[in-house]
Design a protein around this motif. Structure first.
Motif, PDB file in Angstrom:
ATOM      1  N   GLY A   1       0.835  -1.190   0.000  1.00  0.00           N
ATOM      2  CA  GLY A   1       0.000   0.000   0.000  1.00  0.00           C
ATOM      3  C   GLY A   1       0.875   1.248   0.000  1.00  0.00           C
ATOM      4  O   GLY A   1       1.580   1.501   0.982  1.00  0.00           O
ATOM      5  N   PRO A   2       0.889   2.020  -1.092  1.00  0.00           N
ATOM      6  CA  PRO A   2       1.734   3.213  -1.137  1.00  0.00           C
ATOM      7  C   PRO A   2       1.422   4.165   0.018  1.00  0.00           C
ATOM      8  O   PRO A   2       0.273   4.251   0.470  1.00  0.00           O
ATOM      9  N   PRO A   3       2.406   4.898   0.527  1.00  0.00           N
ATOM     10  CA  PRO A   3       2.174   5.826   1.644  1.00  0.00           C
ATOM     11  C   PRO A   3       1.085   6.853   1.362  1.00  0.00           C
ATOM     12  O   PRO A   3       0.385   7.285   2.288  1.00  0.00           O
ATOM     13  N   GLU A   4       0.923   7.228   0.093  1.00  0.00           N
ATOM     14  CA  GLU A   4      -0.096   8.230  -0.264  1.00  0.00           C
ATOM     15  C   GLU A   4      -1.491   7.776   0.128  1.00  0.00           C
ATOM     16  O   GLU A   4      -2.351   8.598   0.481  1.00  0.00           O
ATOM     17  N   VAL A   5      -1.724   6.458   0.063  1.00  0.00           N
ATOM     18  CA  VAL A   5      -3.052   5.931   0.377  1.00  0.00           C
ATOM     19  C   VAL A   5      -3.441   6.268   1.819  1.00  0.00           C
ATOM     20  O   VAL A   5      -4.562   6.680   2.096  1.00  0.00           O
ATOM     21  N   GLY A   6      -2.491   6.127   2.728  1.00  0.00           N
ATOM     22  CA  GLY A   6      -2.771   6.401   4.135  1.00  0.00           C
ATOM     23  C   GLY A   6      -3.005   7.871   4.432  1.00  0.00           C
ATOM     24  O   GLY A   6      -3.632   8.202   5.444  1.00  0.00           O
ATOM     25  N   ARG A   7      -2.533   8.744   3.566  1.00  0.00           N
ATOM     26  CA  ARG A   7      -2.705  10.184   3.789  1.00  0.00           C
ATOM     27  C   ARG A   7      -3.929  10.753   3.078  1.00  0.00           C
ATOM     28  O   ARG A   7      -4.341  11.876   3.348  1.00  0.00           O
ATOM     29  N   GLY A   8      -4.491   9.994   2.142  1.00  0.00           N
ATOM     30  CA  GLY A   8      -5.539  10.531   1.280  1.00  0.00           C
ATOM     31  C   GLY A   8      -6.890  10.648   1.939  1.00  0.00           C
ATOM     32  O   GLY A   8      -7.187   9.997   2.942  1.00  0.00           O
ATOM     33  N   SER A   9      -7.722  11.487   1.342  1.00  0.00           N
ATOM     34  CA  SER A   9      -9.125  11.635   1.726  1.00  0.00           C
ATOM     35  C   SER A   9      -9.999  11.076   0.607  1.00  0.00           C
ATOM     36  O   SER A   9      -9.618  11.082  -0.560  1.00  0.00           O
TER      37      SER A   9
ATOM     38  N   ILE B   1      -2.758  14.489  -4.952  1.00  0.00           N
ATOM     39  CA  ILE B   1      -2.105  13.236  -5.340  1.00  0.00           C
ATOM     40  C   ILE B   1      -2.407  12.135  -4.323  1.00  0.00           C
ATOM     41  O   ILE B   1      -2.725  10.995  -4.688  1.00  0.00           O
ATOM     42  N   ASP B   2      -2.351  12.467  -3.037  1.00  0.00           N
ATOM     43  CA  ASP B   2      -2.706  11.495  -2.002  1.00  0.00           C
ATOM     44  C   ASP B   2      -4.145  11.012  -2.177  1.00  0.00           C
ATOM     45  O   ASP B   2      -4.422   9.805  -2.090  1.00  0.00           O
ATOM     46  N   ASP B   3      -5.052  11.943  -2.415  1.00  0.00           N
ATOM     47  CA  ASP B   3      -6.465  11.583  -2.590  1.00  0.00           C
ATOM     48  C   ASP B   3      -6.652  10.687  -3.805  1.00  0.00           C
ATOM     49  O   ASP B   3      -7.448   9.733  -3.773  1.00  0.00           O
TER      50      ASP B   3
ATOM     51  N   LEU C   1     -11.071  -0.025   4.872  1.00  0.00           N
ATOM     52  CA  LEU C   1      -9.973   0.919   5.062  1.00  0.00           C
ATOM     53  C   LEU C   1     -10.279   1.877   6.207  1.00  0.00           C
ATOM     54  O   LEU C   1      -9.416   2.167   7.036  1.00  0.00           O
ATOM     55  N   ARG C   2     -11.530   2.345   6.264  1.00  0.00           N
ATOM     56  CA  ARG C   2     -11.920   3.221   7.373  1.00  0.00           C
ATOM     57  C   ARG C   2     -11.797   2.499   8.704  1.00  0.00           C
ATOM     58  O   ARG C   2     -11.357   3.075   9.701  1.00  0.00           O
TER      59      ARG C   2
END
Length: 216
Positions: free
Chosen positions: A16-24, A57-59, A208-209
């Protein structure tokens, strides 16, 4: 598995790329919406290096991850920008992860113009797929989120991904590359399967939530 991030090989990389954890969470647009038919505007110089571009990009990574996609363009989350993200297996034992702004697809030389017909789908045409001819090799040139020049090259399925996402930014969806008969068939597939696709996406989003709440 060999992994490339922003076009460069790396030793290891998380599933899971780090961006996924930061996204909304963002909704993915569907074929028929005007934003998918309109060429996107370029990312302006003043937008590079901003928190807003990084957050987008995160989203986009999160939306792509939930929808189990290999790539996602900004207009697929309702944003009029020449930007796409990718997390794509190339079919040759490699994984490619990253983003690119203001991409320009190189016109291949004679050796790179060989067309390969393979099945293609789109997160904005949920549940449908069709055979689309694409070149077996592709190169896009653009910039990363901080404005640094970026060159991304791909073969096999990743080349298809790069071409597909660049198409999106020009207001083109893969349905436009099909015959009238095949386009109608793809739209019938979407009508029959879209609700099931949405249910799977919602289940993935809920899981994920839950992981976020419990810290798992």
């Amino acid at each position: 598995m060999n992994v490339w991030v922003q076009g460069r090989p790396v030793g290891t990389y998380p599933t899971g790329p780090p961006e996924v954890g930061r996204g909304s969470m963002r909704r993915i647009t569907e074929v028929g919406e005007e934003i998918l038919r309109t060429p996107c505007r370029e990312v302006a110089a003043a937008e590079f290096g901003t928190p807003e571009l990084a957050a987008l990009i995160d989203d986009m990574f999160l939306a792509m991850h939930i929808a189990e996609g290999a790539g996602l363009a900004a207009n697929q989350v309702g944003v009029d920008l020449r930007l796409f993200v990718f997390d794509c297996l190339d079919g040759l034992g490699g994984r490619h992860v990253g983003h690119i702004a203001n991409p320009v697809l190189d016109v291949p030389g004679p050796a790179g113009r060989r067309l390969v017909e393979d099945v293609e789908g789109c997160l904005s045409v949920p549940g449908a797929s069709a055979v689309v001819p694409r070149t077996a090799h592709a190169v896009v040139r653009g910039f990363d989120k901080d404005g640094a020049p970026l060159v991304i090259a791909g073969d096999d399925y990743f080349a298809r991904c790069l071409q597909h996402e660049t198409d999106h930014l020009a207001g083109t969806v893969y349905l436009d590359r099909l015959s009238k008969r095949n386009r109608k068939d793809a739209l019938r597939q979407m009508e029959d399967r879209r609700e099931g696709v949405f249910e799977r996406r919602e289940m993935r989003a809920a899981k994920l939530r839950q992981r976020t709440v419990t810290g798992d």
